[in-house]
Design an enzyme around this catalytic site. Structure first.
Site, PDB file in Angstrom:
ATOM      1  N   VAL A  99      66.659  63.306  -0.642  1.00 56.01           N
ATOM      2  CA  VAL A  99      65.706  62.365  -0.047  1.00 56.01           C
ATOM      3  C   VAL A  99      64.583  63.102   0.669  1.00 56.01           C
ATOM      4  CG1 VAL A  99      66.968  62.053   2.142  1.00 56.01           C
ATOM      5  CG2 VAL A  99      65.479  60.240   1.289  1.00 56.01           C
ATOM      6  N   GLY A 319      71.690  57.350  -4.111  1.00 57.98           N
ATOM      7  CA  GLY A 319      71.439  56.679  -2.833  1.00 57.98           C
ATOM      8  C   GLY A 319      70.447  57.467  -2.000  1.00 57.98           C
ATOM      9  N   GLU A 320      70.568  57.368  -0.697  1.00 59.12           N
ATOM     10  CA  GLU A 320      69.721  58.064   0.279  1.00 59.12           C
ATOM     11  C   GLU A 320      68.304  57.502   0.357  1.00 59.12           C
ATOM     12  OE1 GLU A 320      69.555  62.266  -0.474  1.00 59.12           O
ATOM     13  OE2 GLU A 320      71.736  62.502  -0.542  1.00 59.12           O
ATOM     14  N   GLY A 321      67.881  56.709  -0.640  1.00 61.69           N
ATOM     15  CA  GLY A 321      66.500  56.279  -0.757  1.00 61.69           C
ATOM     16  C   GLY A 321      65.768  56.998  -1.869  1.00 61.69           C
TER      17      GLY A 321
END
Length: 353
Positions: A99, A319-321
């Site tokens: 990210v 995930g994480e953005g």
């Protein structure tokens, strides 16, 4: 004052006047009408979110990574130790995660929020502490959260969104971190969409067949314990089978919609949270941009229920953005076309007969 009710009351439908102006402007630009496909529709919706055409550039952007742990981890749904959540928070703060790399590439700011990490995290630059609890309870045995914990987490998400917009950010990006959070996501998606546990439960971090079967069983057991068939209270659904980061991201989405800025959703965790946000305020969907479609089957189900079309489909499952950040330049490009491309008249280019 009830910050949640106040925020929901501030969410307005898309501005039809601004959208019509965007459509008309698109038709006058030096390109064949409709040639930019999905980006044209996106630009129209972004004008509707902002209530003006052309809309403001969705920059600077900020990705809020909400971190929390899950009691259901004890049920053997993932081979990753729970300590990884806190360790990854430190990695985010040090700038060493994916990210961070994608945020540097897109010029986005990363904010890390401890909404429910089990470990005590020392104060650090870039870390925002909104710890509601040290993780959730085991949702196979009891509600994951109390009603008050859900409310506190949603309020924290709203507060983060408001603060980021007040600081000048014009685009919000969802991020998350929490070992076992795809299990809670599957339960939420099943509850909100009415789909069966096996159809929305994926392999998360890449689990083997036996662990996947166990994960499906855990999701089904949790839903049966909670008795969520026909449930109409989204806060109660979050309390039964959600995570603290889900509740916070739901608040973050609500807060962004109330502030009339686009919210780019990441993967399955954000999708599950968006279902909760939309159940609280259906118009919130208008402010959401599906950054990507993750490899998790539950994410496809969530996007279908939300009627959102993902901008990127790269089989991501981190995930994480990360997926949302990859879509950020597309969102910005959609607005840049409205703001910078010449019209046939201004450029002296002949339109088609």
């Amino acid at each position: 004052m009830d910050i949640i009710a106040e925020t929901i009351a501030a969410i307005r439908p898309l501005d039809e006047g601004a959208m019509n102006a965007a459509r008309e402007h698109q038709d006058r630009l030096t390109k064949p009408r409709g040639a930019l496909g999905v980006l044209e529709g996106l630009s129209v919706r972004l004008a509707g979110i902002a209530g003006v055409c052309p809309p403001p550039m969705p920059e600077p952007a900020a990705v809020a990574v909400f971190a929390a742990d899950h009691g259901v981890h004890a049920q053997g749904v993932t081979p990753w130790p729970q300590e990884v959540t806190a360790q990854m928070v430190q990695n985010f703060l040090a700038g060493g995660a994916v990210v961070n790399a994608f945020a540097r590439q897109t010029g986005a700011e990363v904010r890390v929020i401890d909404i429910g990490v089990k470990a005590e995290l020392p104060p650090a630059e870039g870390l925002i502490s909104h710890k509601v609890a040290h993780g959730t309870a085991d949702m196979t045995l009891e509600p994951a959260m109390t009603p008050e914990q859900v409310r506190q987490a949603v309020e924290a998400g709203i507060s983060i969104a408001r603060d980021l917009v007040a600081a000048g950010h014009r685009c919000l990006v969802t991020g998350d971190m929490g070992i076992a959070n795809t299990t809670a996501s599957a339960a939420l998606i099943a509850a909100f969409t009415g789909r069966a546990a096996e159809s929305v439960t994926g392999r998360g971090t890449g689990i083997d067949d036996a662990t996947h079967a166990r994960k499906i069983e855990v999701v089904a057991t949790s839903l049966a314990r909670a008795g969520l068939d026909g449930a109409t209270d989204p806060m109660a659904v979050l309390a039964e089978v959600g995570g603290l980061e889900h509740a916070a991201i739901a608040g973050f989405i609500l807060g962004g919609a109330a502030e009339r800025v686009p919210v780019i959703l990441d993967g399955v965790i954000a999708g599950a949270a968006a279902l909760a946000a939309a159940a609280l305020a259906p118009a919130v969907r208008d402010a959401c941009v599906a950054g990507h479609r993750s490899a998790e089957p539950g994410h496809t189900a969530a996007l279908a229920h939300l009627e959102l079309r993902p901008l990127v489909d790269l089989e991501l499952r981190l995930g994480e953005g990360t997926g949302a950040l990859l879509a950020l330049p597309l969102v910005q490009s959609a607005v840049r076309v409205l703001r910078e491309v010449a019209t046939f008249d201004s450029a002296g280019v002949a339109d088609k007969a």
